[in-house]
Enzyme design. Sequence first.
Site, PDB file in Angstrom:
ATOM      1  N   GLU A   1     -11.389  39.932  11.588  1.00 60.21           N
ATOM      2  CA  GLU A   1     -10.359  39.710  10.574  1.00 60.21           C
ATOM      3  C   GLU A   1     -10.124  40.951   9.720  1.00 60.21           C
ATOM      4  O   GLU A   1      -9.571  40.855   8.633  1.00 60.21           O
ATOM      5  CB  GLU A   1     -10.721  38.522   9.669  1.00 60.21           C
ATOM      6  CG  GLU A   1     -11.272  37.300  10.380  1.00 60.21           C
ATOM      7  CD  GLU A   1     -10.285  36.633  11.333  1.00 60.21           C
ATOM      8  OE1 GLU A   1      -9.154  37.111  11.453  1.00 60.21           O
ATOM      9  OE2 GLU A   1     -10.654  35.617  11.949  1.00 60.21           O
TER      10      GLU A   1
ATOM     11  N   ARG B   1      -4.170  50.083   9.918  1.00 67.13           N
ATOM     12  CA  ARG B   1      -2.997  49.566  10.627  1.00 67.13           C
ATOM     13  C   ARG B   1      -1.736  49.914   9.842  1.00 67.13           C
ATOM     14  O   ARG B   1      -1.607  49.568   8.670  1.00 67.13           O
ATOM     15  CB  ARG B   1      -3.149  48.046  10.775  1.00 67.13           C
ATOM     16  CG  ARG B   1      -2.133  47.410  11.697  1.00 67.13           C
ATOM     17  CD  ARG B   1      -2.477  45.959  11.993  1.00 67.13           C
ATOM     18  NE  ARG B   1      -2.332  45.099  10.850  1.00 67.13           N
ATOM     19  CZ  ARG B   1      -1.724  43.901  10.871  1.00 67.13           C
ATOM     20  NH1 ARG B   1      -1.222  43.442  12.001  1.00 67.13           N
ATOM     21  NH2 ARG B   1      -1.649  43.172   9.787  1.00 67.13           N
TER      22      ARG B   1
ATOM     23  N   GLY C   1      11.210  37.147  17.782  1.00 65.56           N
ATOM     24  CA  GLY C   1      12.120  36.122  17.302  1.00 65.56           C
ATOM     25  C   GLY C   1      13.568  36.358  17.679  1.00 65.56           C
ATOM     26  O   GLY C   1      14.459  35.596  17.267  1.00 65.56           O
TER      27      GLY C   1
ATOM     28  N   ASP D   1      -2.762  41.134  17.854  1.00 60.05           N
ATOM     29  CA  ASP D   1      -3.532  40.256  18.718  1.00 60.05           C
ATOM     30  C   ASP D   1      -2.981  40.368  20.136  1.00 60.05           C
ATOM     31  O   ASP D   1      -1.761  40.270  20.348  1.00 60.05           O
ATOM     32  CB  ASP D   1      -3.403  38.803  18.265  1.00 60.05           C
ATOM     33  CG  ASP D   1      -4.228  38.498  17.023  1.00 60.05           C
ATOM     34  OD1 ASP D   1      -5.147  39.267  16.720  1.00 60.05           O
ATOM     35  OD2 ASP D   1      -3.942  37.486  16.363  1.00 60.05           O
TER      36      ASP D   1
ATOM     37  N   TRP E   1      -7.222  41.422   6.850  1.00 56.59           N
ATOM     38  CA  TRP E   1      -5.816  41.438   7.257  1.00 56.59           C
ATOM     39  C   TRP E   1      -5.187  40.062   7.086  1.00 56.59           C
ATOM     40  O   TRP E   1      -4.093  39.815   7.552  1.00 56.59           O
ATOM     41  CB  TRP E   1      -5.645  41.982   8.664  1.00 56.59           C
ATOM     42  CG  TRP E   1      -6.013  41.076   9.822  1.00 56.59           C
ATOM     43  CD1 TRP E   1      -6.823  40.002   9.844  1.00 56.59           C
ATOM     44  CD2 TRP E   1      -5.521  41.220  11.167  1.00 56.59           C
ATOM     45  NE1 TRP E   1      -6.900  39.461  11.109  1.00 56.59           N
ATOM     46  CE2 TRP E   1      -6.107  40.203  11.942  1.00 56.59           C
ATOM     47  CE3 TRP E   1      -4.669  42.126  11.792  1.00 56.59           C
ATOM     48  CZ2 TRP E   1      -5.861  40.052  13.310  1.00 56.59           C
ATOM     49  CZ3 TRP E   1      -4.428  41.973  13.149  1.00 56.59           C
ATOM     50  CH2 TRP E   1      -5.015  40.944  13.891  1.00 56.59           C
TER      51      TRP E   1
ATOM     52  N   ASP F   1     -13.171  31.698  12.930  1.00 53.73           N
ATOM     53  CA  ASP F   1     -12.037  30.880  13.384  1.00 53.73           C
ATOM     54  C   ASP F   1     -11.951  29.555  12.648  1.00 53.73           C
ATOM     55  O   ASP F   1     -10.856  29.048  12.402  1.00 53.73           O
ATOM     56  CB  ASP F   1     -12.156  30.618  14.881  1.00 53.73           C
ATOM     57  CG  ASP F   1     -12.139  31.884  15.680  1.00 53.73           C
ATOM     58  OD1 ASP F   1     -11.048  32.354  16.027  1.00 53.73           O
ATOM     59  OD2 ASP F   1     -13.230  32.436  15.951  1.00 53.73           O
TER      60      ASP F   1
END
Length: 498
Positions: free
Chosen positions: A183, A229, A246, A322, A374, A430
């Site tokens: 994470e 990032r 999208g 991811d 993140w 998770d």
Amino acid sequence: MSEPVGTFCLVLHSHLPWLAHHGRWPVGEEWLYQSWSHAYLPVIDVVRRLAAEGRRELLTLGVTPVLAAQLDDPHCLRGVHDWLGGWLLRAHGAAARLPELAAREHRAATDALEVFERDWRHGASPLLRALTDAGALELLGGPATHPFGPLLQPEVRAFALETGLTDAAVRLGARPAGIWAPECGYAPGMECGYAAAGVRRFLVDGPALQGDTALARPVGDSDVLAFGRDLDVTYRVWSPRSGYPGGPDYRDFHTYDHPSGLKPARVTGRRVPSEAKRPYDPARATAAVARDAADFVRVVRERLVALRERLGRPGLTVAAFDTELFGHWWHEGPAWLETVLRALPDAGVRVSTLRGAAAAGLVGEPVALPPSSWGSGKDWRVWAGPQVADLVAQQEGVQKALLGAVAPGLARDPVRDALATEALLALSSDWAFMVSKDSAAGYARERAAGHAARVEELAALLAAGRRRAAERRIASWGGDDAVFGHLDARRLLPAALP
């Protein structure tokens, strides 16, 4: 060719929690098999094809130890092969009603079966090792079951990391020097634990560096590098409001033909209900891939040109995602990746791994990092907020029981190894994420509670001197949590081993 304007690093983070033997649908092994079929197979096949052309340093790939274990597990290998066959049968079953969709899905399932049977039948490790040895990939390691590091006791944090790095060395023949911190979770001082474990680089989110992600940065007084990032670049893809996936011409993830489970529609519009979405058109999607890949390459180049002007030398941009986005969530994602990786060098951009960027000297001044992640708010709220206070308390109890149960010894103790395995599974990040995001929250709470209960039970039996009862209890589980065969609970006592 002239000097590149700068360096682009693509980082993909591949992770799912331990799902084998823990349910099938709607959450469980099906989640693993969908991601494997629609993301891991095609993404790795893109790398394989580009590597066959002699391309090197293509991307940095994180595969968490708990996922790597499933990608090598005989039960899971058999399961995904069956799932691929089922996909083919579902396509056949839809042929009378939806002939064009069925034909496309038949071809896709057939191709996936071919790739799996050619490259994956012995698990992921031989394939990943070959691509790493060829110089196409840098593989990142990480803590064993993807726990949120800032909430762990230092001894447990070190144990989870050591177990994960050992696992990567067993599977891939080399201990990773880089990790994806789960994470992107960071607390001040964690770099010291990384340095002690031989970790030389890790990922943080851009805001942890106040957006200054143009160079890797040594953390504190260590020589451990934090790569940030670059959100301005990453969000061209990742943004839920304006990201490429999208776009109206891409396949819609949420619209199903329910008798077959196939996806017949394109996005059409962000506010268009499923029943009003237009049929998927492969030609439109192909054109969208070309258009959006060209836009991304333009954005990367402009970003690097601006950085070079500001720094007076070439800089760095890191886009991190991811892996499951590419193919599973975004059907056209693997094709987009391949187009981008081919086009960037032609645009004067050096494509490299994090290791390559560090070796090229793309390193700035030391930095003091704040507590960060993140997740939402870029802080710890997803994993430590009031909505998961009960899980945080439960995890504290798991760590206390784990540390209280370890004992020195000359030989490994399978009971304590089993207890440590269940503890690491209970500590997976998770479960809190799924609760905070209200995504299969019931399953997440059930899994966390189940693993914690096993820890508590084994710890109580050991404390009472009932070792044989503990062994019988472990046997009754049937090996459903046999994740890491090499896990050694004595590693929680560093002085107990040479």
